[in-house]
Design an enzyme around this catalytic site. Structure first.
Site, PDB file in Angstrom:
ATOM      1  CE  LYS A 105      34.162 -12.142 -66.246  1.00 35.88           C
ATOM      2  NZ  LYS A 105      34.448 -13.635 -66.409  1.00 35.88           N
TER       3      LYS A 105
ATOM      4  CG  ASP B  45      33.613 -16.440 -69.202  1.00 32.68           C
ATOM      5  OD1 ASP B  45      34.292 -16.015 -69.887  1.00 32.68           O
ATOM      6  OD2 ASP B  45      33.445 -15.978 -67.878  1.00 32.68           O
TER       7      ASP B  45
ATOM      8  N   GLY C 276      34.060 -20.644 -58.302  1.00 33.06           N
ATOM      9  CA  GLY C 276      34.191 -18.904 -58.471  1.00 33.06           C
ATOM     10  C   GLY C 276      33.380 -18.737 -59.502  1.00 33.06           C
TER      11      GLY C 276
ATOM     12  CG  LEU D 171      38.393 -23.235 -66.590  1.00 40.64           C
ATOM     13  CD1 LEU D 171      37.270 -22.271 -65.928  1.00 40.64           C
ATOM     14  CD2 LEU D 171      38.107 -23.772 -67.964  1.00 40.64           C
TER      15      LEU D 171
ATOM     16  CE1 TYR E 281      45.550 -16.559 -70.436  1.00 40.07           C
ATOM     17  CE2 TYR E 281      43.114 -17.117 -69.772  1.00 40.07           C
ATOM     18  CZ  TYR E 281      44.230 -16.261 -70.018  1.00 40.07           C
ATOM     19  OH  TYR E 281      43.970 -14.803 -69.704  1.00 40.07           O
TER      20      TYR E 281
HETATM   21  P1  NAP Z   1      37.495 -16.673 -58.851  1.00 38.64           P
HETATM   22  O1  NAP Z   1      36.108 -16.058 -58.946  1.00 38.64           O
HETATM   23  O2  NAP Z   1      38.561 -15.896 -58.020  1.00 38.64           O
HETATM   24  O3  NAP Z   1      37.394 -18.268 -58.312  1.00 38.64           O
HETATM   25  C1  NAP Z   1      38.635 -18.959 -57.963  1.00 38.64           C
HETATM   26  C2  NAP Z   1      38.001 -20.216 -57.367  1.00 38.64           C
HETATM   27  O4  NAP Z   1      39.422 -20.949 -56.916  1.00 38.64           O
HETATM   28  C3  NAP Z   1      37.499 -20.006 -55.972  1.00 38.64           C
HETATM   29  O5  NAP Z   1      36.779 -21.261 -55.727  1.00 38.64           O
HETATM   30  C4  NAP Z   1      38.640 -20.146 -55.020  1.00 38.64           C
HETATM   31  O6  NAP Z   1      38.408 -20.666 -53.534  1.00 38.64           O
HETATM   32  C5  NAP Z   1      39.287 -21.119 -55.560  1.00 38.64           C
HETATM   33  N1  NAP Z   1      40.795 -21.192 -55.173  1.00 38.64           N
HETATM   34  C6  NAP Z   1      41.618 -20.195 -55.402  1.00 38.64           C
HETATM   35  N2  NAP Z   1      43.053 -20.596 -54.922  1.00 38.64           N
HETATM   36  C7  NAP Z   1      42.706 -21.641 -54.361  1.00 38.64           C
HETATM   37  C8  NAP Z   1      43.735 -22.735 -53.940  1.00 38.64           C
HETATM   38  N3  NAP Z   1      44.856 -22.292 -53.511  1.00 38.64           N
HETATM   39  N4  NAP Z   1      43.244 -23.791 -53.447  1.00 38.64           N
HETATM   40  C9  NAP Z   1      41.924 -24.280 -53.717  1.00 38.64           C
HETATM   41  N5  NAP Z   1      41.179 -23.351 -54.132  1.00 38.64           N
HETATM   42  C10 NAP Z   1      41.408 -22.105 -54.583  1.00 38.64           C
HETATM   43  O7  NAP Z   1      38.312 -16.782 -60.139  1.00 38.64           O
HETATM   44  P2  NAP Z   1      37.573 -17.266 -61.617  1.00 38.64           P
HETATM   45  O8  NAP Z   1      37.329 -15.778 -62.156  1.00 38.64           O
HETATM   46  O9  NAP Z   1      36.539 -18.191 -61.375  1.00 38.64           O
HETATM   47  O10 NAP Z   1      38.877 -17.720 -62.403  1.00 38.64           O
HETATM   48  C11 NAP Z   1      39.385 -18.834 -61.990  1.00 38.64           C
HETATM   49  C12 NAP Z   1      40.535 -19.478 -62.830  1.00 38.64           C
HETATM   50  O11 NAP Z   1      39.931 -19.607 -64.348  1.00 38.64           O
HETATM   51  C13 NAP Z   1      41.639 -18.229 -62.945  1.00 38.64           C
HETATM   52  O12 NAP Z   1      43.175 -19.004 -63.256  1.00 38.64           O
HETATM   53  C14 NAP Z   1      41.343 -17.580 -64.253  1.00 38.64           C
HETATM   54  O13 NAP Z   1      42.474 -17.107 -65.015  1.00 38.64           O
HETATM   55  C15 NAP Z   1      40.712 -18.734 -65.131  1.00 38.64           C
HETATM   56  N6  NAP Z   1      39.917 -18.434 -66.217  1.00 38.64           N
HETATM   57  C16 NAP Z   1      39.980 -18.656 -67.482  1.00 38.64           C
HETATM   58  C17 NAP Z   1      39.142 -18.210 -68.523  1.00 38.64           C
HETATM   59  C18 NAP Z   1      39.600 -18.678 -69.805  1.00 38.64           C
HETATM   60  O14 NAP Z   1      39.052 -18.259 -70.670  1.00 38.64           O
HETATM   61  N7  NAP Z   1      40.414 -19.579 -70.037  1.00 38.64           N
HETATM   62  C19 NAP Z   1      38.026 -17.587 -68.159  1.00 38.64           C
HETATM   63  C20 NAP Z   1      37.735 -17.367 -66.661  1.00 38.64           C
HETATM   64  C21 NAP Z   1      38.540 -17.663 -66.074  1.00 38.64           C
HETATM   65  P3  NAP Z   1      38.144 -19.417 -52.528  1.00 38.64           P
HETATM   66  O15 NAP Z   1      36.804 -18.807 -52.695  1.00 38.64           O
HETATM   67  O16 NAP Z   1      38.042 -20.036 -51.180  1.00 38.64           O
HETATM   68  O17 NAP Z   1      39.121 -18.538 -52.589  1.00 38.64           O
END
Ligand code: NAP
Length: 281
Positions: free
Chosen positions: A70, A107, A133, A221, A223
């Site tokens: 991305k 998004d 993230g 977010l 699902y």
């Molecule tokens: P990402 O860039 O990896 O960011 C994840 C965030 O969550 C970071 O701030 C990370 O912190 C934090 N995190 C991860 N594990 C954690 C834990 N055990 N305790 C506390 N914080 C934690 O991922 P993303 O792309 O933003 O996606 C996040 C979620 O949204 C995922 O589950 C993804 O599947 C979902 N999502 C859904 C959609 C949709 O259309 N529904 C779209 C996009 C994403 P650190 O940086 O410290 O690791």
């Protein structure tokens, strides 16, 4: 029938074989009677710009972009929409009529459509976004742009501060998130906490169950599962809940509209993805 004039779109990512995007897009093309096909391309980290060069050469009409590309494809686009430029993140590449590639990020708008569809207008609400993230950044920007007062809490404070800085939002230390959730109207889980791991539901949630009350709107977010512990706790305290499928479907719907110029059949796309998630394999 796929023919020599069929238009091609797809997704690049790694991993990508689990992606629901082909189900969503091909259901839309079928419903709209469009001679289009959408495929998944497994593209390794570092090869995102090369995939965009191939898109140019092969005349691929549109590409969805997911992890880990991305950010990397931003510089490979000829033009960025303002929101993609602010986020420095692209999830949608459109091949324009003159061959230039436009990068966009759907998004945030997909998130807003899902929330509004559930009857919630974020304008003027106090919102708390958990996580910092890529998804959180898109959500923070979208919420701030439509008039919400946004706070951001992630386990690493510098990450919260950086994400908050996108939109004059306020960072909150991770160990103060329950209090921040209690006083917010809209709480968004943009971490993977609560996501099923290898098919098993973990039952974890990023906020204490006692944080919830009946005036909350809770948006996850995640699902898979469709109802996480975060949403279940919120619902059992009388809160309104929005699961992650809404954003998934709407961000894809925005891509369908951008590429084909036709309104997306959201209900059909949602039904297709629900059927896939409900099937045993
Ligand atoms: P990402 O860039 O990896 O960011 C994840 C965030 O969550 C970071 O701030 C990370 O912190 C934090 N995190 C991860 N594990 C954690 C834990 N055990 N305790 C506390 N914080 C934690 O991922 P993303 O792309 O933003 O996606 C996040 C979620 O949204 C995922 O589950 C993804 O599947 C979902 N999502 C859904 C959609 C949709 O259309 N529904 C779209 C996009 C994403 P650190 O940086 O410290 O690791």
């Amino acid at each position: 029938v796929i023919s020599a004039s069929t238009r091609v779109a797809g997704i690049i990512g790694d991993p990508v074989r689990h992606s629901l995007s082909p189900v969503l897009h091909n259901a839309a093309y079928r419903e709209l009677g469009l001679d289009w096909v959408y495929l998944a391309f497994e593209v390794s980290g570092g090869d995102g710009p090369g995939a965009l060069a191939a898109m140019r050469l092969l005349g691929i009409a549109g590409l969805s972009v997911t992890m880990p590309h991305k950010n990397a494809v931003v510089a490979a686009c000829d033009v960025l929409t303002p929101r993609a430029a602010r986020l420095q993140s692209v999830n949608t590449v459109t091949r324009l009529g003159d061959g230039r590639l436009e990068g966009d990020s759907t998004d945030g708008e997909g998130f807003l459509r899902a929330v509004r569809e559930a009857g919630c207008d974020p304008d003027g609400l106090d919102a708390l976004v958990l996580g910092a993230g890529g998804a959180a950044r898109a959500v923070v920007l979208a919420l701030a742009d439509c008039g919400a007062r946004v706070r951001v809490s992630a386990r690493r404070l510098p990450a919260s501060t950086a994400t908050a800085g996108l939109a004059k939002a306020v960072p909150v230390p991770w160990d103060e998130r329950d209090d921040a959730a209690r006083s917010a109207g809209l709480v968004v889980n943009a971490t993977p906490i609560g996501m099923a791991v290898e098919g098993s539901v973990t039952g974890e949630t990023p906020v204490a169950p006692s944080s919830w009350h009946a005036d909350h709107v809770a948006v996850d977010l995640v699902y898979h599962p469709i109802e996480t512990m975060f949403l279940r706790d919120a619902r059992s305290h009388g809160a309104a809940t929005v699961n992650g499928l809404g954003m998934l479907v709407h961000q894809a719907g925005l891509q369908v509209e951008r590429w084909t110029g036709v309104g997306a059949p959201i209900a059909v796309m949602r039904a297709a993805v629900n059927a896939t998630l409900a099937s045993p394999s």
